[in-house]
Design a protein around this motif. Structure first.
Motif, short mmCIF file in Angstrom:
data_model
loop_
_atom_site.label_atom_id
_atom_site.label_comp_id
_atom_site.label_asym_id
_atom_site.label_seq_id
_atom_site.Cartn_x
_atom_site.Cartn_y
_atom_site.Cartn_z
N THR A 34 38.72 -17.72 6.23
CA THR A 34 37.87 -17.14 5.52
C THR A 34 39.41 -17.58 3.72
OG1 THR A 34 36.50 -16.41 3.63
CG2 THR A 34 38.01 -15.25 5.56
N ASP A 35 39.16 -17.47 2.91
CA ASP A 35 40.17 -17.23 1.65
C ASP A 35 39.93 -16.11 1.34
OD1 ASP A 35 37.36 -18.66 -0.89
OD2 ASP A 35 37.54 -16.42 -0.17
N ARG A 36 40.53 -15.10 -0.03
CA ARG A 36 40.91 -14.25 -0.34
C ARG A 36 40.04 -13.58 -2.00
NH1 ARG A 36 47.33 -12.97 -0.24
NH2 ARG A 36 48.08 -14.48 1.92
N THR A 37 39.32 -14.04 -1.46
CA THR A 37 38.11 -13.76 -2.34
C THR A 37 37.03 -12.92 -1.85
OG1 THR A 37 36.55 -15.47 -2.81
CG2 THR A 37 38.44 -16.16 -4.08
N ARG A 38 36.24 -12.40 -2.04
CA ARG A 38 34.56 -11.70 -2.23
C ARG A 38 33.92 -12.68 -2.27
NH1 ARG A 38 32.05 -8.43 -6.70
NH2 ARG A 38 31.06 -8.12 -4.69
N TYR A 39 33.28 -13.57 -2.54
CA TYR A 39 32.77 -14.75 -2.18
C TYR A 39 32.89 -15.16 -0.24
CZ TYR A 39 31.74 -13.61 -7.14
OH TYR A 39 32.08 -12.72 -7.93
N GLY A 40 33.79 -15.17 -0.06
CA GLY A 40 34.86 -15.69 1.58
C GLY A 40 34.21 -14.75 2.08
N TYR A 41 33.99 -13.72 2.33
CA TYR A 41 33.16 -12.50 3.51
C TYR A 41 31.53 -12.02 2.94
CZ TYR A 41 37.70 -11.77 3.84
OH TYR A 41 39.52 -11.90 4.24
N SER A 42 30.70 -12.57 4.38
CA SER A 42 29.66 -12.76 4.44
C SER A 42 29.33 -10.82 5.19
CB SER A 42 28.86 -12.74 5.42
OG SER A 42 28.99 -14.81 5.53
N TYR A 43 30.22 -10.37 5.06
CA TYR A 43 29.73 -9.08 6.06
C TYR A 43 30.83 -7.75 4.87
CZ TYR A 43 27.38 -12.32 9.55
OH TYR A 43 27.01 -12.92 10.38
N TRP A 44 29.70 -6.67 5.02
CA TRP A 44 30.48 -5.33 4.33
C TRP A 44 30.03 -4.24 5.10
CZ3 TRP A 44 33.84 -6.43 0.63
CH2 TRP A 44 34.26 -7.74 0.28
N GLY A 45 30.87 -3.19 4.88
CA GLY A 45 31.25 -2.38 4.69
C GLY A 45 30.42 -1.22 3.97
N GLN A 46 30.47 -0.27 3.53
CA GLN A 46 29.93 0.59 2.19
C GLN A 46 30.45 1.48 2.03
OE1 GLN A 46 30.35 2.13 5.72
NE2 GLN A 46 31.46 4.33 5.46
N GLY A 47 31.96 1.41 2.49
CA GLY A 47 33.07 2.18 1.55
C GLY A 47 32.87 2.97 2.07
N THR A 48 34.67 3.93 1.06
CA THR A 48 34.95 4.53 1.64
C THR A 48 36.01 4.98 0.28
OG1 THR A 48 36.77 6.40 2.62
CG2 THR A 48 37.31 3.94 2.97
N GLN A 49 35.93 6.13 -0.36
CA GLN A 49 36.46 6.38 -1.82
C GLN A 49 37.90 7.13 -0.89
OE1 GLN A 49 35.50 5.77 -4.97
NE2 GLN A 49 37.59 6.83 -5.46
#
Length: 123
Positions: free
Chosen positions: A103-118
């Protein structure tokens, strides 16, 4: 269903270190690309680092090259982001993301995401 769960964020002083972890489940990830992104308040989500699971080849945004290291543990299905020499501008919510194949380096190239950590870096 792919699930990604991040952990390890926190507050650290400038110059310090943190290690983020991402627990991946629901698939055999050998054919996946996994990346770390971050999003600061009022800014777009940006690519930080990526790794091709099968080969272990890594790549980084220029802003973190030489300071951050992405790695994976095949046996545990874990992805890590070691962050050293942290700067206040590294403050953001950090996300783990995965995509089947290259995939590429953009957020649009990824289908699966976690909830994030600060991650907060104080000056």
């Amino acid at each position: 269903q792919v699930q990604l769960v991040e952990s390890g964020g926190g507050l650290v002083q400038a110059g310090g270190s943190l290690r983020l972890s991402c627990a991946a489940s629901g698939r055999t990830f050998v054919r996946y690309t996994v990346g770390w992104f971050r999003q600061a308040p009022g800014k777009e989500r940006e690519f930080v680092a990526g790794i091709t699971w099968r080969t272990g080849i890594t790549y980084y945004d220029d802003s973190v090259k030489g300071r951050f290291t992405i790695s994976r543990d095949n046996a545990k299905n874990m992805i890590y982001l070691q962050m050293d020499s942290l700067r206040p501008e590294d403050t953001a919510v950090y996300y783990c993301a995965a995509e089947q194949g290259a995939t590429d380096r953009t957020r649009y190239g990824y289908s699966y995401w976690g909830q994030g950590t600060q991650v907060t870096v104080s000056s």
